[in-house]
Motif scaffolding. Sequence first.
Motif, short mmCIF file in Angstrom:
data_model
loop_
_atom_site.label_atom_id
_atom_site.label_comp_id
_atom_site.label_asym_id
_atom_site.label_seq_id
_atom_site.Cartn_x
_atom_site.Cartn_y
_atom_site.Cartn_z
N GLN A 95 -24.58 -16.68 -6.71
CA GLN A 95 -23.22 -16.39 -7.10
C GLN A 95 -23.08 -15.00 -7.72
O GLN A 95 -23.98 -14.53 -8.42
CB GLN A 95 -22.73 -17.44 -8.11
N HIS A 96 -21.95 -14.37 -7.47
CA HIS A 96 -21.63 -13.09 -8.08
C HIS A 96 -21.12 -13.38 -9.49
O HIS A 96 -20.16 -14.15 -9.67
CB HIS A 96 -20.56 -12.37 -7.26
N ARG A 97 -21.74 -12.78 -10.49
CA ARG A 97 -21.43 -13.09 -11.88
C ARG A 97 -20.36 -12.13 -12.42
O ARG A 97 -20.60 -10.92 -12.51
CB ARG A 97 -22.70 -13.00 -12.73
N ILE A 98 -19.22 -12.71 -12.77
CA ILE A 98 -18.12 -11.93 -13.35
C ILE A 98 -17.92 -12.38 -14.79
O ILE A 98 -17.74 -13.57 -15.06
CB ILE A 98 -16.80 -12.13 -12.57
N ILE A 99 -17.99 -11.43 -15.72
CA ILE A 99 -17.76 -11.73 -17.13
C ILE A 99 -16.49 -10.99 -17.56
O ILE A 99 -16.35 -9.79 -17.34
CB ILE A 99 -18.95 -11.31 -18.01
N VAL A 100 -15.59 -11.74 -18.18
CA VAL A 100 -14.37 -11.16 -18.74
C VAL A 100 -14.49 -11.23 -20.26
O VAL A 100 -14.67 -12.31 -20.83
CB VAL A 100 -13.12 -11.93 -18.27
N GLU A 132 -17.59 -21.37 -5.03
CA GLU A 132 -19.03 -21.42 -4.80
C GLU A 132 -19.67 -20.04 -4.73
O GLU A 132 -20.89 -19.90 -4.82
CB GLU A 132 -19.33 -22.18 -3.50
N ASP A 133 -18.84 -18.99 -4.63
CA ASP A 133 -19.37 -17.64 -4.49
C ASP A 133 -19.43 -16.86 -5.80
O ASP A 133 -20.10 -15.84 -5.88
CB ASP A 133 -18.53 -16.83 -3.48
N VAL A 134 -18.67 -17.31 -6.80
CA VAL A 134 -18.60 -16.55 -8.05
C VAL A 134 -18.78 -17.46 -9.26
O VAL A 134 -18.44 -18.65 -9.21
CB VAL A 134 -17.26 -15.79 -8.18
N ALA A 135 -19.30 -16.89 -10.32
CA ALA A 135 -19.36 -17.56 -11.62
C ALA A 135 -18.55 -16.69 -12.58
O ALA A 135 -18.94 -15.55 -12.87
CB ALA A 135 -20.80 -17.69 -12.10
N ILE A 136 -17.41 -17.21 -13.03
CA ILE A 136 -16.51 -16.44 -13.89
C ILE A 136 -16.60 -16.97 -15.32
O ILE A 136 -16.33 -18.14 -15.59
CB ILE A 136 -15.06 -16.54 -13.40
N GLY A 183 -12.52 -23.26 -12.44
CA GLY A 183 -13.78 -22.58 -12.19
C GLY A 183 -14.10 -21.52 -13.22
O GLY A 183 -15.21 -20.98 -13.24
N VAL A 184 -13.15 -21.22 -14.10
CA VAL A 184 -13.40 -20.28 -15.20
C VAL A 184 -14.09 -21.02 -16.34
O VAL A 184 -13.62 -22.07 -16.78
CB VAL A 184 -12.09 -19.65 -15.71
N GLU A 185 -15.20 -20.48 -16.83
CA GLU A 185 -15.92 -21.09 -17.94
C GLU A 185 -15.60 -20.35 -19.24
O GLU A 185 -16.08 -19.23 -19.45
CB GLU A 185 -17.43 -21.04 -17.71
N PRO A 186 -14.80 -20.95 -20.13
CA PRO A 186 -14.54 -20.30 -21.41
C PRO A 186 -15.77 -20.41 -22.32
O PRO A 186 -16.37 -21.48 -22.43
CB PRO A 186 -13.36 -21.09 -21.99
N VAL A 187 -16.14 -19.33 -22.94
CA VAL A 187 -17.25 -19.31 -23.89
C VAL A 187 -16.73 -18.78 -25.21
O VAL A 187 -16.21 -17.66 -25.29
CB VAL A 187 -18.40 -18.41 -23.38
N ARG A 188 -16.84 -19.60 -26.26
CA ARG A 188 -16.38 -19.16 -27.57
C ARG A 188 -17.50 -18.39 -28.25
O ARG A 188 -18.53 -18.94 -28.65
CB ARG A 188 -15.97 -20.36 -28.42
#
Length: 399
Positions: free
Chosen positions: A2-7, A28-32, A69-74
Amino acid sequence: MQHRIIVLGAGYAGAVAAGRLARRLRREDVAITLVDADPDFVERVRMHQLAVGQELRPRPFSEMFAGTGVEPVRATVTAVDADRGTVTVTDGTGGTRRLTYDTLVYALGSGWDPQGVPGTAEHAHEIAGRPGALRLRERLAGLGAGESVVVVGGGLTGVEAATEIAESRPDLDVSLAARGELGDWLSAKGRLHLRKVFGGLGITVHERTSVTAVGADHVTTADGRSLPAAVTLWTTGFAVHPIAGATTLKTSGTGRIVVDGTMRSVSHPDVYAVGDAAMAAGPGGKPLRMSCASGVPTAWQAADSIAARLTGGKLPNVPLRYFNQCVSLGRGEGLIQYVTADDRAVGAALTGRLAARYKELVCRAAVWGVANPTLGIPTRARGVLHEPTAPDPTAEAAA
């Protein structure tokens, strides 16, 4: 893989960018990953309302992004290594993590700017975020009738805060100190209405007044006056988060990341900046001002550009421009100042109760847009190419 995208940052710009990317790209192609220190979305444009005791609806990221599919991280961002493609964060327990990205969207935004004025950091309040607004709320609640509140700064934030406080607490002595004339960025009609509202609310205006020091119970002006202030609210401007300036990213003199028309860093092609963090050009090459009106369109531009580059699609070429400035003047009054594309006031303005309703609609629409980042328009998620290719360079230059 997966292409890793961090916001980084989940204000209006960051949250919109994350959600829009999730709808543009196949899951399935990206991890946001969306990193923010707060568990809930904060309606920053309503902080003056929170400060006077109004309740705002909680909007947990866990609910807002459920099923997207967006994973919020506190977590709190402590460092970015733009050369190695890593981000260092700390969680609420003090634990440190290092996250690796293929594409970074930097949206850490801005906070209040004491501007080095003596006593401001120690004695003044701010409403750039929820913690500051809640501290001011507690302080205002403890004031007795006749006590003084001085709002420093005659821009949008200062005007909205002064009118909100004066309307909700008519027993207080509210004043506003502005370096220029009240509403000097507005049209003649807008200035006239602003003065009318301020007069009706009993707000004292100190025009062409610079505050040079803040004490526990007063402020000092450049001409030597001492204005009583049981509470001082500092709203003279915003400063961007300092992290970008500590990296190898090319930044402006104020620490904003310099980007091209697609919101891509001019020094690091795997980094995009949106919202207050971006030094982006609007009509005529004029830098976009820090505002929700600028932030959301830059988020659209960045998300669509990232998706286009990853899928081999066409880069967006949507001009960034302004249409109006929306000002709330308490709950029953408002001002909608129509502007040129580069944000200069024109003669037309909407005022009164209708303007207040218009502003409220804009605030609600902004939150709706975070939860609906493609504005309800059906989209088809596209697959990421194994070797992402840059679209037509002429199209990129045009963007």
